[in-house]
Motif scaffolding. Structure first.
Motif, PDB file in Angstrom:
ATOM      1  N   PRO A 186     -93.152  83.971  15.887  1.00  0.00           N
ATOM      2  CA  PRO A 186     -91.567  84.935  15.841  1.00  0.00           C
ATOM      3  C   PRO A 186     -90.853  84.620  16.950  1.00  0.00           C
ATOM      4  N   LYS A 187     -91.609  84.551  18.139  1.00  0.00           N
ATOM      5  CA  LYS A 187     -90.835  84.397  19.465  1.00  0.00           C
ATOM      6  C   LYS A 187     -90.187  82.921  19.393  1.00  0.00           C
ATOM      7  N   LEU A 188     -90.568  81.823  18.866  1.00  0.00           N
ATOM      8  CA  LEU A 188     -90.016  80.613  18.953  1.00  0.00           C
ATOM      9  C   LEU A 188     -88.854  80.634  17.699  1.00  0.00           C
ATOM     10  N   ARG A 189     -88.923  81.213  16.833  1.00  0.00           N
ATOM     11  CA  ARG A 189     -87.879  81.182  15.957  1.00  0.00           C
ATOM     12  C   ARG A 189     -86.808  82.011  16.590  1.00  0.00           C
ATOM     13  N   ALA A 190     -87.194  83.141  17.059  1.00  0.00           N
ATOM     14  CA  ALA A 190     -85.885  84.050  17.799  1.00  0.00           C
ATOM     15  C   ALA A 190     -85.270  83.359  18.825  1.00  0.00           C
ATOM     16  N   TYR A 191     -85.910  82.632  19.431  1.00  0.00           N
ATOM     17  CA  TYR A 191     -85.164  81.491  20.488  1.00  0.00           C
ATOM     18  C   TYR A 191     -84.179  80.430  19.889  1.00  0.00           C
ATOM     19  N   PHE A 192     -84.832  80.078  18.977  1.00  0.00           N
ATOM     20  CA  PHE A 192     -84.164  78.983  18.322  1.00  0.00           C
ATOM     21  C   PHE A 192     -82.786  79.496  17.599  1.00  0.00           C
ATOM     22  N   VAL A 193     -82.877  80.817  17.296  1.00  0.00           N
ATOM     23  CA  VAL A 193     -81.532  81.648  16.710  1.00  0.00           C
ATOM     24  C   VAL A 193     -80.510  81.703  17.990  1.00  0.00           C
ATOM     25  N   LEU A 212     -79.207  85.889  10.715  1.00  0.00           N
ATOM     26  CA  LEU A 212     -80.359  84.930  11.506  1.00  0.00           C
ATOM     27  C   LEU A 212     -80.898  85.755  12.387  1.00  0.00           C
ATOM     28  N   ALA A 213     -80.272  86.411  13.235  1.00  0.00           N
ATOM     29  CA  ALA A 213     -80.597  87.077  14.444  1.00  0.00           C
ATOM     30  C   ALA A 213     -81.372  88.410  13.893  1.00  0.00           C
ATOM     31  N   ARG A 214     -80.695  88.889  13.082  1.00  0.00           N
ATOM     32  CA  ARG A 214     -81.303  90.193  12.384  1.00  0.00           C
ATOM     33  C   ARG A 214     -82.525  90.003  11.730  1.00  0.00           C
ATOM     34  N   ARG A 215     -82.643  88.816  10.780  1.00  0.00           N
ATOM     35  CA  ARG A 215     -83.758  88.320  10.133  1.00  0.00           C
ATOM     36  C   ARG A 215     -85.053  88.231  10.900  1.00  0.00           C
ATOM     37  N   PHE A 216     -84.895  87.181  12.194  1.00  0.00           N
ATOM     38  CA  PHE A 216     -85.948  87.058  12.994  1.00  0.00           C
ATOM     39  C   PHE A 216     -86.184  88.102  14.062  1.00  0.00           C
ATOM     40  N   HIS A 217     -85.452  88.993  14.259  1.00  0.00           N
ATOM     41  CA  HIS A 217     -85.673  90.175  15.189  1.00  0.00           C
ATOM     42  C   HIS A 217     -85.429  89.693  16.493  1.00  0.00           C
ATOM     43  N   VAL A 218     -84.331  89.195  16.957  1.00  0.00           N
ATOM     44  CA  VAL A 218     -84.085  88.381  18.360  1.00  0.00           C
ATOM     45  C   VAL A 218     -84.389  89.435  19.348  1.00  0.00           C
ATOM     46  N   THR A 274     -86.181  91.941  19.613  1.00  0.00           N
ATOM     47  CA  THR A 274     -87.529  92.268  19.993  1.00  0.00           C
ATOM     48  C   THR A 274     -88.469  91.080  20.546  1.00  0.00           C
ATOM     49  N   HIS A 275     -88.028  89.748  19.835  1.00  0.00           N
ATOM     50  CA  HIS A 275     -88.911  88.614  20.139  1.00  0.00           C
ATOM     51  C   HIS A 275     -88.126  87.722  21.251  1.00  0.00           C
ATOM     52  N   ALA A 276     -86.884  87.821  21.670  1.00  0.00           N
ATOM     53  CA  ALA A 276     -86.217  87.076  22.459  1.00  0.00           C
ATOM     54  C   ALA A 276     -85.347  88.172  23.482  1.00  0.00           C
ATOM     55  N   GLN A 277     -85.772  88.731  24.114  1.00  0.00           N
ATOM     56  CA  GLN A 277     -85.146  89.863  25.025  1.00  0.00           C
ATOM     57  C   GLN A 277     -84.424  89.233  26.141  1.00  0.00           C
ATOM     58  N   LYS A 278     -84.989  88.073  26.691  1.00  0.00           N
ATOM     59  CA  LYS A 278     -84.534  87.338  27.908  1.00  0.00           C
ATOM     60  C   LYS A 278     -83.220  87.072  27.790  1.00  0.00           C
ATOM     61  N   ILE A 279     -82.601  86.784  26.500  1.00  0.00           N
ATOM     62  CA  ILE A 279     -81.238  86.267  26.446  1.00  0.00           C
ATOM     63  C   ILE A 279     -80.622  87.431  25.635  1.00  0.00           C
ATOM     64  N   ASP A 280     -79.513  87.799  26.096  1.00  0.00           N
ATOM     65  CA  ASP A 280     -78.426  88.806  25.408  1.00  0.00           C
ATOM     66  C   ASP A 280     -77.524  88.047  24.517  1.00  0.00           C
ATOM     67  N   GLY A 281     -78.289  88.365  23.297  1.00  0.00           N
ATOM     68  CA  GLY A 281     -77.530  87.501  22.226  1.00  0.00           C
ATOM     69  C   GLY A 281     -76.104  87.960  21.859  1.00  0.00           C
ATOM     70  N   VAL A 282     -75.785  89.446  22.120  1.00  0.00           N
ATOM     71  CA  VAL A 282     -74.637  90.026  22.160  1.00  0.00           C
ATOM     72  C   VAL A 282     -73.569  89.315  23.091  1.00  0.00           C
ATOM     73  N   LEU A 283     -73.941  89.197  24.247  1.00  0.00           N
ATOM     74  CA  LEU A 283     -73.196  88.703  25.305  1.00  0.00           C
ATOM     75  C   LEU A 283     -73.116  87.208  25.070  1.00  0.00           C
ATOM     76  N   LEU A 284     -73.974  86.419  24.667  1.00  0.00           N
ATOM     77  CA  LEU A 284     -73.671  85.008  24.383  1.00  0.00           C
ATOM     78  C   LEU A 284     -72.629  84.891  23.308  1.00  0.00           C
ATOM     79  N   ASP A 285     -72.737  85.785  22.301  1.00  0.00           N
ATOM     80  CA  ASP A 285     -72.022  85.507  21.006  1.00  0.00           C
ATOM     81  C   ASP A 285     -70.511  85.787  21.555  1.00  0.00           C
ATOM     82  N   LEU A 286     -70.234  86.998  22.232  1.00  0.00           N
ATOM     83  CA  LEU A 286     -68.763  87.341  23.056  1.00  0.00           C
ATOM     84  C   LEU A 286     -68.253  86.064  23.830  1.00  0.00           C
ATOM     85  N   ILE A 287     -69.125  85.645  24.819  1.00  0.00           N
ATOM     86  CA  ILE A 287     -68.461  84.414  25.464  1.00  0.00           C
ATOM     87  C   ILE A 287     -67.905  83.286  24.553  1.00  0.00           C
TER      88      ILE A 287
END
Length: 236
Positions: free
Chosen positions: A3-10, A53-59, A61-74
């Motif tokens: 699950p962690k690897l899938r989340a980081y792939f997202v 995908l982010a919601r399906r693979f619970h990023v 929870t499993h990939a907290q080191k990267i802020d997906g919201v900030l990444l998306d906004l940039i």
């Protein structure tokens, strides 16, 4: 795959949007507008897929080191705001002072909007116009309205960013999703075709762009006016 690897792939999938933004910018500098919009359409598709995908693979929870919201906004600021504003200015569709006015209004208002913590409503609509300048720019390139009409629309939408009006998210807004999602898909297909035809597209493509654009802009405000039907529970 864990699950962690899938989340980081997202997250990595989301980050490809930055590459597509650079490719779009390089095309814009060379005034290859069809190619620029083709890359922006690819980035638009990625942006539409990565959220589910982010919601399906619970990023979160499993990939907290990267802020997906900030990444998306940039990435969204580059593809939705910065590059389209440059294209409107550089193309000459807004001549003279109108081009300067447009890029100042678009970039300044949008960066404030992107930092607004009230951007999303509880019903997954956007609070105010969500700075989709990439969509506006493509429609302007495809339909070439008079420059004064384009500038007027830019100003009106910039004001609408900070208004109480709602704007639908094509995937996450549940109400009317059965119509909104096909409309967004039709808009994306028409946009890709317009770029493919180098903006000498058939009339039906232009008509599709107009109809779907009007719907996507007005669906949210219409939902505010039209009361939602309450579902009746089972008797007893």
């Amino acid at each position: 795959m864990t699950p962690k690897l899938r989340a980081y792939f997202v997250h990595l999938f989301t980050a490809t949007g930055a590459v597509f933004a650079m490719l779009a910018m390089l095309a814009a500098v060379e005034e290859r507008w069809s190619l620029m919009f083709a890359w922006l359409v690819v980035a638009f598709i990625v942006d539409g897929i990565d959220g589910p995908l982010a919601r399906r693979f619970h990023v979160q929870t499993h990939a907290q080191k990267i802020d997906g919201v900030l990444l998306d906004l940039i990435i969204d600021y580059l593809t939705y705001v910065f590059i389209p504003a440059f294209a409107l200015f550089q193309s000459g569709l807004l001549p003279g002072w109108t081009g300067w006015a447009a890029i100042i209004v678009i970039t300044f208002a949008s960066v404030i909007y992107f930092a607004d913590t009230r951007m999303k409503n509880p019903d997954n609509t956007f609070a105010g116009f969500p700075a989709c300048w990439n969509m506006l720019a493509l429609v302007v390139f495809a339909l070439t309205p008079p420059f004064w009409a384009t500038l007027g629309i830019v100003v009106l939408l910039a004001v609408a960013m900070f208004s109480p009006l709602k704007f639908v998210h094509p995937v996450r807004t549940a109400r009317w999703r059965g119509l909104t999602l096909p409309a967004a898909m039709a808009w994306t297909a028409a946009a890709a075709l317009a770029a493919f035809y180098d903006f000498a597209q058939p009339e039906w493509v232009s008509l599709t762009l107009m109809i779907t654009s009007i719907y996507l802009i007005l669906a949210g405000p219409a939902q505010q006016v039209i009361p939602e039907r309450r579902r009746l529970g089972p008797p007893g």
